[in-house]
Design an enzyme around this catalytic site. Structure first.
Site, PDB file in Angstrom:
ATOM      1  N   ASN A 242       0.873  -1.176   0.000  1.00  0.00           N
ATOM      2  CA  ASN A 242       0.000   0.000   0.000  1.00  0.00           C
ATOM      3  C   ASN A 242       0.910   1.226   0.000  1.00  0.00           C
ATOM      4  OD1 ASN A 242      -1.714   2.100   0.492  1.00  0.00           O
ATOM      5  ND2 ASN A 242      -2.372   1.425   2.522  1.00  0.00           N
TER       6      ASN A 242
ATOM      7  N   LYS B 258       0.188   4.218  -0.179  1.00  0.00           N
ATOM      8  CA  LYS B 258      -0.414   5.422   0.429  1.00  0.00           C
ATOM      9  C   LYS B 258      -0.153   6.623  -0.489  1.00  0.00           C
ATOM     10  CE  LYS B 258      -0.161   3.189   4.859  1.00  0.00           C
ATOM     11  NZ  LYS B 258      -0.074   3.261   6.305  1.00  0.00           N
TER      12      LYS B 258
ATOM     13  N   HIS C   7      -9.548   1.274   5.137  1.00  0.00           N
ATOM     14  CA  HIS C   7      -8.251   1.463   5.797  1.00  0.00           C
ATOM     15  C   HIS C   7      -8.448   2.397   6.996  1.00  0.00           C
ATOM     16  CE1 HIS C   7      -4.122   2.583   6.580  1.00  0.00           C
ATOM     17  NE2 HIS C   7      -3.761   1.508   5.889  1.00  0.00           N
TER      18      HIS C   7
ATOM     19  N   GLU D 230      -6.803   4.787   8.045  1.00  0.00           N
ATOM     20  CA  GLU D 230      -6.591   6.211   7.749  1.00  0.00           C
ATOM     21  C   GLU D 230      -7.829   6.813   7.095  1.00  0.00           C
ATOM     22  OE1 GLU D 230      -2.883   5.627   5.656  1.00  0.00           O
ATOM     23  OE2 GLU D 230      -1.993   4.969   7.548  1.00  0.00           O
TER      24      GLU D 230
ATOM     25  N   GLU E  76      -5.320  -4.796  10.668  1.00  0.00           N
ATOM     26  CA  GLU E  76      -4.309  -3.759  10.838  1.00  0.00           C
ATOM     27  C   GLU E  76      -4.564  -3.004  12.139  1.00  0.00           C
ATOM     28  OE1 GLU E  76      -2.406  -2.642   6.762  1.00  0.00           O
ATOM     29  OE2 GLU E  76      -3.902  -1.181   7.323  1.00  0.00           O
TER      30      GLU E  76
ATOM     31  N   GLY F  94       2.651   2.323  10.790  1.00  0.00           N
ATOM     32  CA  GLY F  94       3.618   3.413  10.612  1.00  0.00           C
ATOM     33  C   GLY F  94       4.316   3.825  11.896  1.00  0.00           C
TER      34      GLY F  94
ATOM     35  N   SER G  12       3.575  -2.125  10.341  1.00  0.00           N
ATOM     36  CA  SER G  12       5.021  -2.195  10.545  1.00  0.00           C
ATOM     37  C   SER G  12       5.622  -3.560  10.209  1.00  0.00           C
ATOM     38  CB  SER G  12       5.384  -1.777  11.979  1.00  0.00           C
ATOM     39  OG  SER G  12       4.981  -0.437  12.215  1.00  0.00           O
TER      40      SER G  12
END
Ligand code: 13P
Length: 251
Positions: A9, A11, A95, A97, A167, A173, A212
């Protein structure tokens, strides 16, 4: 045996020049790997570039979100059919985010999942708890709520043509990876929940781990019985890291 699937991904990263270098290195190396599946999910403007670079290779591609609407006056939105036009196999939905920064609700994520499948795409449904939710002991409750919203919308059989990605938000991250045991526990919970509705679908469902993942921890994570590969953020932008993660998925 379920196959493993590793998806990068990207991003909101990349440029034509950076992508060309990345794709140029990945294509021959991943073609040699065979076995496990791999894909990259890229920003919309680069879909044409990725399609051109990866067509005819075993590496698939996709997008990072889509509209829940099929067409119409939705300025700035991109439909599933448009993604299909650029050869996408996958699209990420829900996701964390998107959920936290762009206020996507469980119900909206479910509609996006449905729109993806209607367009012939394979949705990668992301679920996962925040740090506060984990510390508050509500991980399973949160993951079940996110999953159930989609099951309610599309039915359990739809998961025969979908991927789930666990996730944990606190691991994305941050450099903090869930331990293999922590991740396995949630993956097993997801598979059991699906199995309670349809055992066949649960058995073949690919459940990826994301948060991660690096070359250094991929082997241990992918060795868990219910972890079927990974959804990779930062490390997917580094050729050597991503290749080693894909190698780890080969077993
Ligand atoms: P990182 O691998 O950078 O933690 O990102 C994970 C992720 O969000 C993939 O979708």
């Amino acid at each position: 045996m379920r196959r493993k699937l590793v998806v990068g991904n990207w991003k909101m990263h990349g440029s034509l020049a950076e992508n060309a270098a990345l794709l140029g290195a990945l294509r021959p190396a991943l073609a040699d790997l065979g076995g496990a599946g791999s894909a990259v999910c890229v920003p919309f403007p680069y879909l044409a570039q990725v399609q051109q670079a990866l067509s005819g290779s075993p590496v698939a591609w996709g997008a990072q979100t889509l509209s829940e609407y099929a067409k119409g006056a939705y300025t700035g939105e991109v439909s599933g059919a448009m993604l299909k036009d650029f050869g996408c196999t996958y699209v990420i939905v829900g996701h964390s985010e998107r959920r936290s920064l762009f206020a996507e609700s469980d119900a909206q994520v479910a509609l996006k999942f449905e729109a993806a499948q209607k367009a012939g795409l394979i949705p990668i449904l992301c679920v996962g708890e925040s740090l506060a939710e984990r510390e508050g002991g509500t991980t399973e409750h949160v993951v079940a709520r996110q999953l159930d919203a989609v099951i309610q919308q599309v039915g359990i059989k739809a998961f025969a043509h979908a991927v789930v990605a666990y996730e944990p938000v606190w691991a994305i991250g941050t450099g903090k990876t869930a331990t293999p045991a922590q991740a396995q526990a949630v993956h097993a919970f997801i598979r059991e929940r699906v199995a309670s509705l349809d055992e066949g679908v649960a058995e073949s469902l690919i459940i990826q781990y994301g948060g991660s993942v690096k070359a250094a921890n991929a082997n241990e994570l992918f060795a868990q019985p219910d972890i079927d590969g990974g959804l990779i953020g930062g490390a997917s932008l580094v050729v050597e890291e991503f290749l080693r993660i894909c190698e780890a998925a080969q077993g």
